[in-house]
Write an enzyme that holds these catalytic residues in place. Structure first.
Site, PDB file in Angstrom:
ATOM      1  N   TYR A  47       0.828  -1.216   0.000  1.00  0.00           N
ATOM      2  CA  TYR A  47       0.000   0.000   0.000  1.00  0.00           C
ATOM      3  C   TYR A  47       0.860   1.262   0.000  1.00  0.00           C
ATOM      4  O   TYR A  47       0.371   2.353  -0.302  1.00  0.00           O
ATOM      5  CB  TYR A  47      -0.961   0.053   1.201  1.00  0.00           C
ATOM      6  N   HIS A 105       0.338 -11.784   1.711  1.00  0.00           N
ATOM      7  CA  HIS A 105      -0.702 -10.989   1.042  1.00  0.00           C
ATOM      8  C   HIS A 105      -1.479 -11.763  -0.036  1.00  0.00           C
ATOM      9  O   HIS A 105      -2.697 -11.666  -0.137  1.00  0.00           O
ATOM     10  CB  HIS A 105      -0.068  -9.730   0.439  1.00  0.00           C
TER      11      HIS A 105
HETATM   12  N1  NAP Z   1      -5.915  -8.684   1.411  1.00  0.00           N
HETATM   13  C1  NAP Z   1      -6.203  -8.089   0.278  1.00  0.00           C
HETATM   14  O1  NAP Z   1      -5.792  -8.505  -0.811  1.00  0.00           O
HETATM   15  C2  NAP Z   1      -7.062  -6.850   0.313  1.00  0.00           C
HETATM   16  C3  NAP Z   1      -7.664  -6.393  -0.865  1.00  0.00           C
HETATM   17  C4  NAP Z   1      -8.469  -5.245  -0.781  1.00  0.00           C
HETATM   18  C5  NAP Z   1      -8.663  -4.625   0.435  1.00  0.00           C
HETATM   19  N2  NAP Z   1      -8.041  -5.080   1.573  1.00  0.00           N
HETATM   20  C6  NAP Z   1      -8.214  -4.418   2.889  1.00  0.00           C
HETATM   21  O2  NAP Z   1      -9.582  -4.259   3.169  1.00  0.00           O
HETATM   22  C7  NAP Z   1      -9.883  -2.876   3.363  1.00  0.00           C
HETATM   23  C8  NAP Z   1     -11.312  -2.571   2.949  1.00  0.00           C
HETATM   24  O3  NAP Z   1     -11.497  -2.784   1.563  1.00  0.00           O
HETATM   25  P1  NAP Z   1     -11.664  -1.586   0.531  1.00  0.00           P
HETATM   26  O4  NAP Z   1     -10.535  -0.622   0.723  1.00  0.00           O
HETATM   27  O5  NAP Z   1     -11.905  -2.148  -0.772  1.00  0.00           O
HETATM   28  O6  NAP Z   1     -12.874  -0.746   1.050  1.00  0.00           O
HETATM   29  P2  NAP Z   1     -14.413  -0.907   1.397  1.00  0.00           P
HETATM   30  O7  NAP Z   1     -14.469  -0.863   2.888  1.00  0.00           O
HETATM   31  O8  NAP Z   1     -15.099  -2.005   0.684  1.00  0.00           O
HETATM   32  O9  NAP Z   1     -14.893   0.502   0.834  1.00  0.00           O
HETATM   33  C9  NAP Z   1     -14.855   0.825  -0.521  1.00  0.00           C
HETATM   34  C10 NAP Z   1     -15.276   2.258  -0.775  1.00  0.00           C
HETATM   35  O10 NAP Z   1     -16.552   2.502  -0.185  1.00  0.00           O
HETATM   36  C11 NAP Z   1     -16.618   3.856   0.250  1.00  0.00           C
HETATM   37  N3  NAP Z   1     -17.353   3.893   1.539  1.00  0.00           N
HETATM   38  C12 NAP Z   1     -16.917   3.421   2.735  1.00  0.00           C
HETATM   39  N4  NAP Z   1     -17.856   3.646   3.678  1.00  0.00           N
HETATM   40  C13 NAP Z   1     -18.885   4.265   3.071  1.00  0.00           C
HETATM   41  C14 NAP Z   1     -20.139   4.767   3.514  1.00  0.00           C
HETATM   42  N5  NAP Z   1     -20.510   4.633   4.787  1.00  0.00           N
HETATM   43  N6  NAP Z   1     -20.948   5.339   2.608  1.00  0.00           N
HETATM   44  C15 NAP Z   1     -20.592   5.465   1.309  1.00  0.00           C
HETATM   45  N7  NAP Z   1     -19.420   5.023   0.825  1.00  0.00           N
HETATM   46  C16 NAP Z   1     -18.562   4.425   1.700  1.00  0.00           C
HETATM   47  C17 NAP Z   1     -15.209   4.350   0.436  1.00  0.00           C
HETATM   48  O11 NAP Z   1     -15.047   5.586  -0.272  1.00  0.00           O
HETATM   49  P3  NAP Z   1     -14.486   6.896   0.482  1.00  0.00           P
HETATM   50  O12 NAP Z   1     -13.087   6.567   0.946  1.00  0.00           O
HETATM   51  O13 NAP Z   1     -14.522   7.936  -0.603  1.00  0.00           O
HETATM   52  O14 NAP Z   1     -15.415   7.186   1.625  1.00  0.00           O
HETATM   53  C18 NAP Z   1     -14.328   3.266  -0.163  1.00  0.00           C
HETATM   54  O15 NAP Z   1     -13.491   3.744  -1.170  1.00  0.00           O
HETATM   55  C19 NAP Z   1      -8.777  -2.183   2.550  1.00  0.00           C
HETATM   56  O16 NAP Z   1      -8.659  -0.825   2.828  1.00  0.00           O
HETATM   57  C20 NAP Z   1      -7.592  -3.025   2.917  1.00  0.00           C
HETATM   58  O17 NAP Z   1      -7.108  -2.676   4.196  1.00  0.00           O
HETATM   59  C21 NAP Z   1      -7.268  -6.207   1.516  1.00  0.00           C
END
Ligand code: NAP
Length: 276
Positions: A47, A105
């Site tokens: 990241y 990862h």
């Molecule tokens: N292990 C892996 O390969 C892997 C892969 C992907 C992710 N991850 C981890 O999992 C975490 C979560 O996944 P993700 O980053 O894809 O995010 P997510 O929690 O699924 O959120 C995706 C998007 O939704 C928006 N959002 C969040 N809360 C909201 C709300 N209450 N209302 C409206 N929109 C909302 C956010 O935009 P805004 O920021 O503009 O609010 C964000 O960009 C990552 O940050 C990372 O730490 C791990």
């Protein structure tokens, strides 16, 4: 805060994710969410924001022992020597002498899994890591990881939202006393257009994000949530003051789609399990 117990680890059920979060946002948001009740932060070497996450933690004033910090080793660092060096680098950036959870990862077949798991064990035994786990593993790799490891594997972090069936991973985790950690809960924004979720949100006086996060947490799955907005972070944490009924849980499970998986990068993704 609810905790999920798995193989000796006690993990806060809601974690704050920092994927695709530029440094200044990561520092600001990590500091903010920790000062406002979050106790679990998820980052990764790839990241590129570990130093900013470390600064956010420092700025928050929350004692290191009061938060659960996860990072992930990138696939190019899986050879033992590179692995060990990369962890020292991560700890330096994160400004800490240990992380609570270290994950592989993605799978990487070019380095024997036994070597990868051996390195995870080595850094844990050296006190640099409290718990070890994997991410994006299929059930076959989960079993192999457990077999190769002398220390318990506590979680498999995978994509999970209403459109993907993760039954095989969930079942195998239970069998192996592991937890599952969910990422991509918002399904790349798809949940916000869903009529069923909209109706449930209206019924509970909650937002769609809260309904989805609650649906995951109510399955005893650890859920990660990412946002660059302080207001949304607060909203996303308010999921432990209501419950979905059995019928409502089932209605969300019924949204599953055959092609619901979103994250499957070529060259990294394993052969995914097929749900029955
Ligand atoms: N292990 C892996 O390969 C892997 C892969 C992907 C992710 N991850 C981890 O999992 C975490 C979560 O996944 P993700 O980053 O894809 O995010 P997510 O929690 O699924 O959120 C995706 C998007 O939704 C928006 N959002 C969040 N809360 C909201 C709300 N209450 N209302 C409206 N929109 C909302 C956010 O935009 P805004 O920021 O503009 O609010 C964000 O960009 C990552 O940050 C990372 O730490 C791990």
């Amino acid at each position: 805060m609810k905790f999920v117990s798995a193989n000796g680890a006690s993990i806060p059920a809601l974690g704050f994710g920092t994927f695709r979060m530029p440094g200044p946002d990561a520092e600001r948001m990590v500091s903010h969410v920790l000062a406002n009740g979050y106790r679990h932060i998820d980052t990764a070497q790839i990241y590129g924001n570990e130093a900013d996450v470390g600064e956010g933690i420092r700025r928050s004033g929350v004692a290191r022992g009061d938060l659960f910090l996860t990072t992930k080793v990138w696939v190019e660092n899986y050879r033992r020597d590179a692995f060990l060096a990369s962890i020292d680098e991560s700890l330096k950036k994160l400004k800490t002498d240990h992380v609570d959870l270290l994950l592989l990862h993605w799978p990487n077949e070019t380095v024997p899994l036994a070597e990868q798991i051996g390195a995870l064990n080595e850094v844990a035994k050296a006190g640099k890591v409290r718990h070890i786990g994997v991410s994006n593993f299929n059930t076959d790799l989960m079993r192999k990881a457990v077999r190769f490891s002398s220390l318990p594997i506590v979680t498999n972090q995978v994509e999970y939202h209403p459109y993907i069936d993760q039954t095989p991973v969930l079942r195998t985790a239970r069998e192996l006393n592991m937890s599952v950690t969910a990422y991509y809960a918002m399904a790349d924004g798809k949940v916000f257009k869903d009529a069923v979720l909209q109706e449930l949100a209206a019924k509970h006086g909650k937002s769609i994000a809260q309904i989805v996060l609650r649906w995951i947490a109510q399955q005893d799955v650890i859920v990660l949530s990412k946002t660059v907005s302080e207001a949304r972070a607060e909203e996303n944490a308010a999921i432990f003051d209501f419950a979905l009924t059995t019928e409502e849980m089932a209605a969300i499970h019924a949204l599953v789609k055959a092609d619901g998986r979103i994250v499957s990068p070529e060259g990294l993704a394993p052969v995914w399990d097929k749900a029955a």
